[in-house]
Every structure is written in C-alpha cells, then in structure tokens.
Motif scaffolding. Structure first.
Motif, PDB file in Angstrom:
ATOM      1  N   ILE A   1       0.836  -1.204   0.000  1.00 15.48           N
ATOM      2  CA  ILE A   1       0.000   0.000   0.000  1.00 15.48           C
ATOM      3  C   ILE A   1       0.872   1.255   0.000  1.00 15.48           C
ATOM      4  CG2 ILE A   1      -1.635   1.348   1.378  1.00 15.48           C
ATOM      5  CD1 ILE A   1      -2.823  -1.371   2.301  1.00 15.48           C
ATOM      6  N   ASN A   2       1.892   1.268   0.836  1.00 14.26           N
ATOM      7  CA  ASN A   2       2.758   2.438   0.925  1.00 14.26           C
ATOM      8  C   ASN A   2       3.480   2.709  -0.395  1.00 14.26           C
ATOM      9  OD1 ASN A   2       2.046   2.815   3.582  1.00 14.26           O
ATOM     10  ND2 ASN A   2       3.878   1.850   4.421  1.00 14.26           N
ATOM     11  N   ALA A   3       3.836   1.647  -1.101  1.00  9.11           N
ATOM     12  CA  ALA A   3       4.554   1.807  -2.370  1.00  9.11           C
ATOM     13  C   ALA A   3       3.671   2.431  -3.444  1.00  9.11           C
ATOM     14  CB  ALA A   3       5.090   0.456  -2.843  1.00  9.11           C
ATOM     15  N   LEU A   4       2.349   2.278  -3.281  1.00 10.29           N
ATOM     16  CA  LEU A   4       1.425   2.741  -4.324  1.00 10.29           C
ATOM     17  C   LEU A   4       0.589   3.944  -3.918  1.00 10.29           C
ATOM     18  CD1 LEU A   4       0.173  -0.781  -5.506  1.00 10.29           C
ATOM     19  CD2 LEU A   4       1.776   0.712  -6.706  1.00 10.29           C
TER      20      LEU A   4
ATOM     21  N   ARG B   1      -6.099   2.653  -7.449  1.00 12.47           N
ATOM     22  CA  ARG B   1      -7.034   2.833  -6.340  1.00 12.47           C
ATOM     23  C   ARG B   1      -6.993   1.610  -5.436  1.00 12.47           C
ATOM     24  NH1 ARG B   1     -13.529   4.233  -6.054  1.00 12.47           N
ATOM     25  NH2 ARG B   1     -13.616   4.110  -3.768  1.00 12.47           N
ATOM     26  N   ILE B   2      -6.815   1.855  -4.155  1.00  9.80           N
ATOM     27  CA  ILE B   2      -6.820   0.791  -3.153  1.00  9.80           C
ATOM     28  C   ILE B   2      -8.085   0.931  -2.320  1.00  9.80           C
ATOM     29  CG2 ILE B   2      -5.668  -0.082  -1.091  1.00  9.80           C
ATOM     30  CD1 ILE B   2      -3.018   0.757  -2.433  1.00  9.80           C
ATOM     31  N   TYR B   3      -8.787  -0.164  -2.132  1.00 13.29           N
ATOM     32  CA  TYR B   3     -10.106  -0.143  -1.500  1.00 13.29           C
ATOM     33  C   TYR B   3      -9.987  -0.496  -0.016  1.00 13.29           C
ATOM     34  CZ  TYR B   3     -11.595   0.017  -6.338  1.00 13.29           C
ATOM     35  OH  TYR B   3     -11.774   0.377  -7.655  1.00 13.29           O
ATOM     36  N   ARG B   4      -9.647   0.524   0.758  1.00  4.27           N
ATOM     37  CA  ARG B   4      -9.635   0.386   2.211  1.00  4.27           C
ATOM     38  C   ARG B   4     -10.284   1.615   2.822  1.00  4.27           C
ATOM     39  NH1 ARG B   4      -4.765  -2.829   5.144  1.00  4.27           N
ATOM     40  NH2 ARG B   4      -5.155  -4.835   4.119  1.00  4.27           N
TER      41      ARG B   4
ATOM     42  N   ASP C   1       7.934  -5.597  -3.367  1.00  4.80           N
ATOM     43  CA  ASP C   1       8.415  -4.401  -4.063  1.00  4.80           C
ATOM     44  C   ASP C   1       8.411  -4.599  -5.574  1.00  4.80           C
ATOM     45  OD1 ASP C   1       8.817  -3.256  -1.595  1.00  4.80           O
ATOM     46  OD2 ASP C   1      10.987  -3.586  -1.573  1.00  4.80           O
ATOM     47  N   MET C   2       8.777  -5.789  -6.020  1.00  2.00           N
ATOM     48  CA  MET C   2       8.773  -6.084  -7.453  1.00  2.00           C
ATOM     49  C   MET C   2       7.355  -5.993  -8.009  1.00  2.00           C
ATOM     50  SD  MET C   2      11.442  -9.290  -7.375  1.00  2.00           S
ATOM     51  CE  MET C   2      10.994  -9.866  -9.010  1.00  2.00           C
ATOM     52  N   LEU C   3       6.381  -6.502  -7.249  1.00  2.00           N
ATOM     53  CA  LEU C   3       4.984  -6.429  -7.682  1.00  2.00           C
ATOM     54  C   LEU C   3       4.538  -4.974  -7.768  1.00  2.00           C
ATOM     55  CD1 LEU C   3       2.182  -7.643  -8.319  1.00  2.00           C
ATOM     56  CD2 LEU C   3       1.767  -7.674  -5.850  1.00  2.00           C
ATOM     57  N   ALA C   4       4.851  -4.198  -6.757  1.00  2.00           N
ATOM     58  CA  ALA C   4       4.450  -2.785  -6.746  1.00  2.00           C
ATOM     59  C   ALA C   4       5.040  -2.045  -7.951  1.00  2.00           C
ATOM     60  CB  ALA C   4       4.891  -2.122  -5.443  1.00  2.00           C
ATOM     61  N   GLU C   5       6.258  -2.353  -8.306  1.00  2.00           N
ATOM     62  CA  GLU C   5       6.880  -1.715  -9.473  1.00  2.00           C
ATOM     63  C   GLU C   5       6.151  -2.109 -10.751  1.00  2.00           C
ATOM     64  OE1 GLU C   5       9.240   0.642  -9.779  1.00  2.00           O
ATOM     65  OE2 GLU C   5       8.979   0.773  -7.598  1.00  2.00           O
TER      66      GLU C   5
ATOM     67  N   ILE D   1      -5.087  -8.727   3.207  1.00  2.00           N
ATOM     68  CA  ILE D   1      -5.630  -8.746   1.848  1.00  2.00           C
ATOM     69  C   ILE D   1      -5.754  -7.304   1.388  1.00  2.00           C
ATOM     70  CG2 ILE D   1      -7.728  -9.193   0.469  1.00  2.00           C
ATOM     71  CD1 ILE D   1      -8.280 -11.601   2.265  1.00  2.00           C
ATOM     72  N   VAL D   2      -5.377  -7.036   0.140  1.00  2.00           N
ATOM     73  CA  VAL D   2      -5.517  -5.688  -0.418  1.00  2.00           C
ATOM     74  C   VAL D   2      -6.210  -5.791  -1.771  1.00  2.00           C
ATOM     75  CG1 VAL D   2      -4.346  -3.591  -1.192  1.00  2.00           C
ATOM     76  CG2 VAL D   2      -3.403  -4.916   0.725  1.00  2.00           C
ATOM     77  N   LEU D   3      -7.311  -5.082  -1.924  1.00  2.00           N
ATOM     78  CA  LEU D   3      -8.021  -5.018  -3.203  1.00  2.00           C
ATOM     79  C   LEU D   3      -7.648  -3.699  -3.880  1.00  2.00           C
ATOM     80  CD1 LEU D   3     -10.271  -6.485  -4.926  1.00  2.00           C
ATOM     81  CD2 LEU D   3     -11.840  -4.800  -3.966  1.00  2.00           C
ATOM     82  N   PHE D   4      -7.327  -3.778  -5.170  1.00  2.00           N
ATOM     83  CA  PHE D   4      -6.950  -2.563  -5.888  1.00  2.00           C
ATOM     84  C   PHE D   4      -7.367  -2.663  -7.349  1.00  2.00           C
ATOM     85  CE2 PHE D   4      -3.447  -5.444  -6.680  1.00  2.00           C
ATOM     86  CZ  PHE D   4      -2.995  -5.132  -7.964  1.00  2.00           C
ATOM     87  N   ASN D   5      -7.352  -1.537  -8.019  1.00  2.00           N
ATOM     88  CA  ASN D   5      -7.574  -1.444  -9.466  1.00  2.00           C
ATOM     89  C   ASN D   5      -6.623  -0.421 -10.050  1.00  2.00           C
ATOM     90  OD1 ASN D   5      -9.567  -3.241 -10.571  1.00  2.00           O
ATOM     91  ND2 ASN D   5     -11.128  -2.184  -9.351  1.00  2.00           N
ATOM     92  N   VAL D   6      -6.337  -0.584 -11.326  1.00  2.00           N
ATOM     93  CA  VAL D   6      -5.514   0.361 -12.070  1.00  2.00           C
ATOM     94  C   VAL D   6      -6.402   1.049 -13.096  1.00  2.00           C
ATOM     95  CG1 VAL D   6      -3.538   0.643 -13.625  1.00  2.00           C
ATOM     96  CG2 VAL D   6      -3.440  -1.034 -11.749  1.00  2.00           C
TER      97      VAL D   6
END
Length: 383
Positions: A288-291, A298-301, A370-374, A310-315
């Motif tokens: 979450i912090n990386a994004l 968008r992160i749904y929290r 970190d690799m995923l966030a990138e 668990i983190v739900l997000f969309n681009v």
C-alpha cells in the motif's frame, strides 16, 4: 511465478505438510472407522488426532469437529442443516447475512427462499458499532440465525464478530461464522467469540491440501444432515445416525487431506500465529505504501476498519481481469474479477468488473512485494 493468491489457497505449502501428505499415502491406506484391522485403526487414529488438534485450536471437543471437502460444503451443511426442520414443518426461519458475503453463504441462503426461508442483508459499515446496529436492527421474532463472514475475502475487512456473537447469544440466535479467510490467521475460539458453528477450509490458513474443510460446532444448535450414507455406526438403522461426528460425515473421509491439515496446525503452532499474521500484514502495508502516491491506482480500504492481510486494488484504464493478466505475464499470481462475491464488490463499489486481490503469505518476501508494486506502477503509467 511469484504467488500472491493465498486468499484462494495457500502456496507453497510448508515442507512439513508436503511430507505429511507423502507419508499419509503410505502409512494410512486403510479406511478409517470402517474395519477392525490394524491399517483401518491406524488411519482412524490419525484422523482423530487431527480432530483433537483442531478442537484444541478452536475451542471445541474433538467429536464436534466435522471434516468436509471445503468451506463451501461446511457452510451448506450449517445453513441447510439449521433450517431444514423448521422449513419442513412450516415454521418461519429468518436469517441475517452481511453485505460482504461470499456466494458460499449467499447462494445457499437464497436457494432456501424457494422453500420459505426469508433473509435480510446487514450493511458492513466502516464503524463497527454501526455494523453491529445494522445487524441488530434486522432481528425479528422469526430470526433463527446470523450467518456472516468473519473477514471479507474481497477487501479483507474484518467484521466485529465477537460483538455480533455476543448479541446473538443474548438473543438466543445461532451465530454461524464463515472463517474462510480468518481461521489460522487470527486466533478464533468459538466459546470466547460466541460462535455456535464455525466453518473453514483446510487448504487456506491451515495450510492443508485442497479438498479439505472443517465445520466446528458447540453443539447448542443441532444440524439436520444433508447427506445420508455409511457412517460406521448404527448400521442396522435406516435412519441416519444422530451421533457426531459420524452423523455429518457420511462416506469415507479424506484421510490424506486431514493429516495435512494436522501438519498445517502444527506449523502454525511452531511458527506462531501472531508472527504469521504480522509478517503478512507488514507485506500488505508495504504494498500500500509503495502505491499510495500513484493517482491511477485505487486501493479499496476504509478508515477505522480493521483488515486481514488482503488488499483489493484497481488500475485506472485497465480492467481487473486485464490487470491480473498483465501481472501474470510479468510473473505474479494474483486474482482479478469478482472473487465469487458480488455482494462484497457491490459494497466496495467495484461492480461490474470487480478488482485485483493481493494476498501474500508468510513465505513471501519484501523484495517480491516491491517487485509487484513496481509492475503495478509500470502498468499505471502505461494505461
């Protein structure tokens, strides 16, 4: 492939679980509880040992631990088993579910409306007190059960299940908890948390192999069987045996799978549930912090909510399925779409396409996160 889809099933399994599966195939070839020879008795003892472990972990006697094929089967067994007698005899049966339910709760409840069951949906708010009020305000004289997830498989939002359970206890209503995302991640005790029937998979937070599930009951609310058949006891009777666990376990149980659940419980005890939870939660926080400064992600929290790892997000500019496919091509396994939970996505505001779910395990690393966030950032910048 770096695996971040642990809310669907945990992977990899601990080495001890993999070893237990291989050994069980060799050591426990007999049919547990179906014969008097040593191979059968050894298999039965192995199964019973896991009943004891699960009962100790969740606060129930071993005979109240029922093995199933998955959490869906456990929930169907609980929901339909609770309602069967009332519906058969024409008595009203009203149930309350939450706005975050998986289809494993919503669909069985809906199916029973064809036989007369009625239900209401309580909105899960950001404020736990409001959520509790939303449940309580829906109670009627016909309310027999509250059936809800302890934590959402979509957003990870935790419901105030201890307070919901206490409310149900005061009002003499059966509380059925769907622990699919919580059991093994957060300590649950059915007595302490006022849960009458707890349903869970064996292959997620308990680290067993697929094809495993559990239903754990405090015995206060008898369940009518939804399957009949061989139980190994009262075999001369045409009526299904009333005794637990056999009465809800018709047919041969999944011995190998059950043994792996026991090995998974041992792994949790050895590593420590709090350590596992802290590690997974920290990876979510890192993601979450990386994004957080990416305007197209968008992160749904929600503030004031407590969350599972668990983190739900969309681009923006990329559908959930497209994002998941892109990340798969880059070597990351995440699940995009509706996650078998239209109710939860409606609550999150992500219909009709859903979102992408990041769900790490204790075996993932900060570097992988970190690799995923990138990779998500690159997609956001190219969309």
């Amino acid at each position: 492939m770096i695996y971040f889809d642990n809310a669907a099933t945990t992977y990899p399994k601990p080495e001890s679980v993999r070893r237990a599966a291989a050994e069980a195939i060799v050591r426990y070839g007999g049919n547990p509880g179906r014969s008097g020879h040593k191979m059968s008795m050894d298999a039965a003892q192995a199964v019973y040992n896991v009943r004891e472990k699960a009962g100790e972990m969740f606060g129930a006697p071993p005979e109240n631990v029922i093995f199933t094929a998955n959490c869906t089967e456990s929930l169907n067994m609980a929901i339909k088993g609770l309602a069967e007698r009332d519906l058969r005899e024409g008595r009203p049966f009203h149930a309350i579910i939450s706005s975050l339910e998986h289809n494993s709760v919503f669909r069985p409840v809906y199916e029973l409306t064809k036989r007369g069951l009625t239900y209401s949906i309580a909105e899960a708010a950001a404020d736990d007190s409001v959520t509790l009020h939303n449940f309580e305000s829906l109670i009627t004289p016909a309310t027999k059960a509250v059936i809800c997830t302890l934590g959402s498989n979509v957003t990870g939002q935790l419901l105030p299940y201890e307070r919901i359970g206490a409310m149900c206890r005061r009002k003499n209503i059966c509380f059925v908890g769907d622990g699919a995302q919580v059991c093994g991640v957060i300590p649950i005790d059915i007595k302490r948390d006022n849960i009458n029937i707890l349903c869970m998979p064996g292959h997620k937070g308990l680290y067993g192999i697929s094809g495993t599930g559990l239903l754990i009951t405090d015995g206060k609310y008898p369940l009518y069987h939804i399957l009949e058949g061989g139980t190994g006891s009262t075999s001369l009777e045409a009526e299904q045996t009333p005794f637990l666990p056999e009465g809800l376990e018709s047919g041969t149980v999944n011995t190998v799978g059950i043994v792996t659940v026991g090995a998974g419980i041992d792994f949790i005890r050895r590593v420590g549930a709090q350590r596992i939870h802290s590690r997974e939660t920290e990876l979510c926080r890192r993601f979450i912090n990386a994004l957080e400064n990416e305007s197209r992600v968008r992160i749904y929290r929600r503030e004031r909510c407590s969350y599972l790892p668990i983190v739900l997000f969309n681009v923006e500019g990329s559908s959930a399925e497209e994002t998941a496919a892109y990340l798969s091509d880059k070597g990351f396994a995440l699940r995009g779409g509706l996650h078998c939970s239209g109710l939860a996505h409606r609550s999150a505001g992500t219909l009709p396409e859903g979102g992408v779910r990041f769900s790490p395990s204790v075996f993932n690393t900060a570097a992988q996160t970190d690799m995923l966030a990138e990779a998500v950032k690159k997609l956001a910048h190219s969309s």
